[in-house]
Design an enzyme around this catalytic site. Structure first.
Site, short mmCIF file in Angstrom:
data_model
loop_
_atom_site.label_atom_id
_atom_site.label_comp_id
_atom_site.label_asym_id
_atom_site.label_seq_id
_atom_site.Cartn_x
_atom_site.Cartn_y
_atom_site.Cartn_z
N ALA A 65 -4.32 111.84 -32.98
CA ALA A 65 -3.91 111.55 -34.36
C ALA A 65 -3.22 110.19 -34.36
O ALA A 65 -2.69 109.74 -33.34
CB ALA A 65 -2.97 112.62 -34.86
N GLY A 110 -5.30 115.22 -30.85
CA GLY A 110 -6.20 115.59 -31.94
C GLY A 110 -7.65 115.23 -31.66
O GLY A 110 -8.57 115.87 -32.17
N GLU A 113 -8.80 118.02 -29.66
CA GLU A 113 -8.91 119.18 -30.57
C GLU A 113 -10.19 119.08 -31.41
O GLU A 113 -10.81 120.10 -31.72
CB GLU A 113 -7.67 119.25 -31.47
CG GLU A 113 -6.45 119.74 -30.69
CD GLU A 113 -5.15 119.58 -31.44
OE1 GLU A 113 -5.00 118.58 -32.17
OE2 GLU A 113 -4.27 120.45 -31.29
N GLU A 133 0.68 115.34 -26.54
CA GLU A 133 1.65 115.61 -27.61
C GLU A 133 3.05 115.89 -27.07
O GLU A 133 4.06 115.48 -27.64
CB GLU A 133 1.20 116.81 -28.46
CG GLU A 133 0.05 116.52 -29.39
CD GLU A 133 -1.30 116.81 -28.77
OE1 GLU A 133 -1.44 116.79 -27.52
OE2 GLU A 133 -2.25 117.04 -29.55
N1 DAK Z 1 -2.29 106.38 -32.76
C1 DAK Z 1 -2.20 105.11 -33.23
N2 DAK Z 1 -2.56 104.03 -32.51
C2 DAK Z 1 -3.04 104.24 -31.27
C3 DAK Z 1 -3.17 105.54 -30.71
C4 DAK Z 1 -2.78 106.65 -31.53
N3 DAK Z 1 -2.91 107.91 -31.12
N4 DAK Z 1 -3.67 105.41 -29.48
C5 DAK Z 1 -3.86 104.08 -29.26
N5 DAK Z 1 -3.47 103.36 -30.34
C6 DAK Z 1 -3.51 101.92 -30.52
C7 DAK Z 1 -2.42 101.24 -29.69
O1 DAK Z 1 -1.17 101.27 -30.41
C8 DAK Z 1 -2.99 99.84 -29.56
O2 DAK Z 1 -2.79 99.15 -30.77
P1 DAK Z 1 -2.16 97.64 -30.75
O3 DAK Z 1 -0.90 97.73 -30.00
O4 DAK Z 1 -3.24 96.84 -30.04
O5 DAK Z 1 -2.00 97.30 -32.20
C9 DAK Z 1 -4.49 100.09 -29.43
O6 DAK Z 1 -4.71 101.39 -29.96
C10 DAK Z 1 -4.95 100.09 -27.97
O7 DAK Z 1 -4.15 101.00 -27.27
P2 DAK Z 1 -3.37 100.64 -25.92
O8 DAK Z 1 -3.04 99.19 -25.87
O9 DAK Z 1 -2.25 101.61 -25.77
O10 DAK Z 1 -4.52 100.92 -24.85
P3 DAK Z 1 -4.33 101.36 -23.34
O11 DAK Z 1 -5.71 101.30 -22.77
O12 DAK Z 1 -3.24 100.61 -22.67
O13 DAK Z 1 -3.87 102.90 -23.39
C11 DAK Z 1 -3.98 105.20 -24.16
C12 DAK Z 1 -4.73 103.85 -23.91
C13 DAK Z 1 -4.95 106.13 -24.87
C14 DAK Z 1 -3.56 105.80 -22.83
C15 DAK Z 1 -2.72 104.90 -25.03
O14 DAK Z 1 -3.14 104.11 -26.16
C16 DAK Z 1 -2.05 106.15 -25.53
O15 DAK Z 1 -1.31 106.81 -24.81
N6 DAK Z 1 -2.27 106.47 -26.83
C17 DAK Z 1 -1.62 107.60 -27.49
C18 DAK Z 1 -2.26 108.89 -27.05
C19 DAK Z 1 -1.57 110.10 -27.68
O16 DAK Z 1 -0.36 110.33 -27.47
N7 DAK Z 1 -2.32 110.89 -28.45
C20 DAK Z 1 -1.83 112.09 -29.05
C21 DAK Z 1 -1.33 111.80 -30.45
S1 DAK Z 1 -0.64 113.26 -31.21
C22 DAK Z 1 -2.48 118.53 -36.55
C23 DAK Z 1 -3.68 117.89 -36.30
C24 DAK Z 1 -3.77 116.98 -35.27
C25 DAK Z 1 -2.64 116.68 -34.51
C26 DAK Z 1 -1.47 117.32 -34.76
C27 DAK Z 1 -1.38 118.25 -35.80
N8 DAK Z 1 -2.37 119.52 -37.60
C28 DAK Z 1 -3.54 119.97 -38.30
C29 DAK Z 1 -1.14 120.21 -37.80
C30 DAK Z 1 -2.76 115.70 -33.43
C31 DAK Z 1 -1.74 115.11 -32.81
C32 DAK Z 1 -2.00 114.06 -31.84
O17 DAK Z 1 -3.11 113.74 -31.49
#
Ligand code: DAK
Length: 259
Positions: A65, A110, A113, A133
């Site tokens: 997400a 997400g 998911e 998460e």
């Molecule tokens: N959200 C927003 N931006 C993101 C992102 C994300 N999840 N993942 C990556 N980006 C953006 C980065 O901020 C960066 O943007 P700039 O800084 O260039 O502006 C760009 O994408 C490239 O990312 P990185 O520079 O970080 O790239 P790396 O190769 O160094 O790292 C990475 C890749 C995937 C390991 C890292 O980006 C990372 O850790 N990303 C976050 C992953 C994460 O934590 N995902 C889980 C999010 S929580 C629900 C439904 C759904 C959900 C919850 C509830 N309901 C129905 C109740 C879902 C929740 C989630 O998914």
């Protein structure tokens, strides 16, 4: 129809829906969920579409997400702001045709998911799966705590959810998270090959088999068997059943018409 965050292409009865926010690794914001829901509802209603493929292309599936958007949520508004994602996940899971997730690169949170509501998951060798998460102080709220243990068992699911660790495509295959692993440049080719196989089968039988499996997982065994029995009997009212058995007896390929 043109969308801002996804691309939809339909070819030979196969709809390919591609997530298209490469600048943020296909992070899923509320517009993605709204557009994805709309596109899937449309292809669900289109009889010429037999199978749906959801992909992010060859580099990344989805890094979860959109954290920038989620960071603005409060306990009060999160309940309403997540409705489009919940509705879209449920719609895809219950779509009246097979859904294949073709996954390359990251499928996180997400994003992972989203793969869980597909019927079949094909991973590229470069795919990485995880539920980070927990590192954000939240839990997988898009169905992850429910669908993941049903697919891979509670122990492995808890390990992934509690650690936030990423796993490789090979490990995902080993624990049953994905059906198949293929080279990245073959991902869409393999997904389409499988889609074509499904598309050649009787659409009503596939739809009922999907419902039996999905609904059966929500019932106890006896109820599930009764449900299966009713669906099985109903198929004898279809043209496809007559055609399938006739074709077998005539030693030819069936020509299913989905009715
Ligand atoms: N959200 C927003 N931006 C993101 C992102 C994300 N999840 N993942 C990556 N980006 C953006 C980065 O901020 C960066 O943007 P700039 O800084 O260039 O502006 C760009 O994408 C490239 O990312 P990185 O520079 O970080 O790239 P790396 O190769 O160094 O790292 C990475 C890749 C995937 C390991 C890292 O980006 C990372 O850790 N990303 C976050 C992953 C994460 O934590 N995902 C889980 C999010 S929580 C629900 C439904 C759904 C959900 C919850 C509830 N309901 C129905 C109740 C879902 C929740 C989630 O998914």
């Amino acid at each position: 129809m043109a969308y801002e965050t996804i691309i939809v292409e339909v070819e030979e009865g196969i709809a390919t829906v591609t997530l298209n926010r490469p600048e943020v690794l296909n992070a899923l914001n509320s517009l993605v969920f709204i557009e994805l829901g709309e596109a899937c509802a449309n292809v669900g209603a289109d009889d010429s579409v037999r199978v749906v493929i959801i992909t992010g292309g060859e580099k990344v599936f989805a890094a979860g997400a959109d954290i920038k958007q989620m960071a603005l949520s409060t306990a009060v508004n999160v309940a309403t702001s997540v409705r489009p994602s919940q509705a879209t996940f449920n719609l895809i899971e219950n779509l009246n045709k097979p859904v294949i997730a073709a996954i390359a690169g990251y499928a996180l949170g997400g994003g992972c998911e989203l793969t869980l509501v597909a019927d079949v998951r094909i991973a590229a060798e470069n795919a990485q799966f995880g539920f980070p998460e927990i590192k954000l102080g939240i839990l997988p709220g898009g169905g992850g705590t429910q669908r993941l243990p049903r697919l891979i068992g509670a122990g492995k699911a808890k390990e992934l959810i509690f650690s936030g660790d990423f796993i490789s495509a090979e490990e995902a295959l080993r624990i049953g998270l994905v059906n198949k692993v293929v080279p990245a440049d073959q991902l869409l080719i393999e997904a389409k090959k499988m889609a074509k196989k499904f598309a050649a089968r009787g659409a009503v039988a596939i739809q009922m088999a999907k419902t039996c499996v999905n609904e059966g997982l929500r019932m106890d065994l006896n109820m599930g068997l009764q449900y299966e029995h009713k669906c099985f009997s109903l198929l004898f009212a279809t043209e496809d059943q007559k055609e399938g058995m006739k074709a077998f007896l005539e030693k030819r390929k069936p020509n299913f018409r989905g009715r």
